[in-house]
Motif scaffolding. Structure first.
Motif, PDB file in Angstrom:
ATOM      1  N   PHE A 148       0.829  -1.205   0.000  1.00 62.16           N
ATOM      2  CA  PHE A 148       0.000   0.000   0.000  1.00 62.16           C
ATOM      3  C   PHE A 148       0.865   1.259   0.000  1.00 62.16           C
ATOM      4  N   ARG A 149       1.869   1.295   0.884  1.00 61.48           N
ATOM      5  CA  ARG A 149       2.763   2.453   0.976  1.00 61.48           C
ATOM      6  C   ARG A 149       3.567   2.630  -0.317  1.00 61.48           C
ATOM      7  N   GLU A 150       4.122   1.527  -0.807  1.00 62.57           N
ATOM      8  CA  GLU A 150       4.980   1.635  -1.993  1.00 62.57           C
ATOM      9  C   GLU A 150       4.165   1.978  -3.237  1.00 62.57           C
ATOM     10  N   ALA A 151       2.927   1.494  -3.311  1.00 58.25           N
ATOM     11  CA  ALA A 151       2.064   1.834  -4.439  1.00 58.25           C
ATOM     12  C   ALA A 151       1.867   3.350  -4.510  1.00 58.25           C
ATOM     13  N   HIS A 152       1.630   3.950  -3.351  1.00 62.46           N
ATOM     14  CA  HIS A 152       1.481   5.406  -3.289  1.00 62.46           C
ATOM     15  C   HIS A 152       2.747   6.098  -3.768  1.00 62.46           C
ATOM     16  N   ASP A 153       3.882   5.649  -3.268  1.00 63.16           N
ATOM     17  CA  ASP A 153       5.146   6.298  -3.602  1.00 63.16           C
ATOM     18  C   ASP A 153       5.521   6.144  -5.074  1.00 63.16           C
ATOM     19  N   LYS A 154       4.984   5.110  -5.720  1.00 64.63           N
ATOM     20  CA  LYS A 154       5.255   4.905  -7.140  1.00 64.63           C
ATOM     21  C   LYS A 154       4.231   5.612  -8.030  1.00 64.63           C
ATOM     22  N   GLY A 155       3.265   6.299  -7.402  1.00 64.13           N
ATOM     23  CA  GLY A 155       2.323   7.088  -8.185  1.00 64.13           C
ATOM     24  C   GLY A 155       0.988   6.444  -8.474  1.00 64.13           C
TER      25      GLY A 155
END
Length: 356
Positions: free
Chosen positions: A172-179
């Motif tokens: 969830f966190r990394e999905a956000h950071d990848k846009g």
């Protein structure tokens, strides 16, 4: 009078608010991510299953996950399975890990043997994606997930799986950071305890995305590309994949093949109601009929209807005679599935209109 006006205004505002809050899903750019639906979690004899202290939360999340998956498959939302697959000796983690999952997993000996296999209720279908190469808590860690998403134009991710505060949160966190637009289906995921899950939902989610319920997901307003569904329906029939073709139709479909009956070719014509009758028709069709050319020339769309015009060339197997004809198809949709299908060839369409 004033009271009635205020009441009416309240109802209108309330309805508008509900419509505004309703999830709007574009099937072309959205995907359902299923994180670790493997035997290590879902087999009652497995270690991670036994570690789940809040069994009710866990069982509810499994039930809701099944509903979310069924809905995604029915509406054409892309489905992506994210397993964790390690060597039995955990050599991918090396020998020097002192902390975290790289240290704990080898100690407790999880993800061994058939515990790495997908659970029988969540086995991927042929047209679904299975992520490979993952070595960390996040579904992106070392895997091909980001490439799958970008290559297929996927921007919005609906996440389910285990555990909420570990692998789901990391993804969830990394999905956000990848846009990406990150959305967790909160009751289709589970932590070891109620407190762990509540902390994630209360303190973490709003920093990186959104949280919705399974009910919200199932009641979402889906932007379905009906033309694509029709094309996939025909492709499945061409490939003789009857099961997949039927996945695009409503349980109570009404299907008309040219006319309700024919004294000369009863095997090719007829009216069928429901998946069971249609399955029988499709199964026997190949015994009497061979398609030589099926060309869609025009395909149009209006609200819940699709119109198809094309050319068909076919062989009747019992007498080896070859015929060709123009055809018209009327298709009506309900909840993203083909509810009514009417196929006409030659003058059958004009006869149908005249009789109406």
């Amino acid at each position: 009078m004033t009271r009635k006006i205020l009441l009416t205004l309240f109802l209108v505002i309330n309805l508008y608010s509900k419509e505004n809050k309703m999830q709007k899903i574009d099937t072309k750019s959205s995907a359902l991510l299923l994180i670790e639906y493997q035997n290590e979690w879902l087999d009652e004899k497995s270690k991670l299953y036994s570690f789940m202290k809040d069994k009710k939360q866990f069982e509810d999340s499994i039930k809701n996950s099944k509903e979310a998956l069924e809905y995604a498959r029915k509406t054409g939302i892309k489905v992506i399975h994210i397993p964790l697959v390690l060597s039995d000796d955990y050599k991918e983690f090396g020998n020097g890990a002192k902390y975290g999952l790289r240290a704990v997993i080898p100690q407790v000996m999880t993800w061994q043997g058939d515990k790495k296999s997908f659970h029988k209720d969540f086995i991927p279908k042929d047209d679904e994606f299975v992520v490979s190469g993952r070595l960390g808590a996040s579904g992106f860690a070392g895997s091909n997930l980001d490439s799958i998403l970008r290559n297929n134009g996927i921007k919005t991710l609906y996440m389910t799986g285990f555990a909420t505060n570990v692998c789901v949160e990391s993804t969830f966190r990394e999905a956000h950071d990848k846009g990406y637009n990150a959305i967790v289906i909160n009751d289709a995921t589970s932590s070891f305890t109620k407190e762990e899950k509540e902390f994630f939902l209360k303190n973490i989610v709003h920093h990186f995305g959104e949280s919705i319920s399974t009910k919200d997901f199932l009641n979402s307003k889906v932007n379905i590309d009906k033309k694509d569904i029709v094309k996939n329906f025909y492709k499945a029939l061409k490939d003789k994949n009857i099961e997949k073709a039927l996945s695009f139709v409503d349980e109570n479909i009404e299907y008309l093949a040219v006319k309700e009956s024919s004294p000369t070719l009863p095997e090719l014509y007829g009216k069928y109601k429901g998946k069971k009758e249609l399955m029988s028709f499709f199964s026997h069709l190949n015994e009497y009929y061979k398609t030589l050319n099926f060309d869609i020339q025009v395909i149009g769309e209006e609200e819940n209807r699709v119109f198809v015009k094309g050319y068909l060339k076919y062989e009747i197997l019992k007498n080896k005679e070859i015929y060709d004809t123009d055809f018209m198809v009327f298709i009506e949709f309900k909840n993203g599935l083909i509810k009514k299908y009417q196929f006409f060839k030659d003058s059958a369409f004009l006869e149908y209109l005249y009789n109406k």
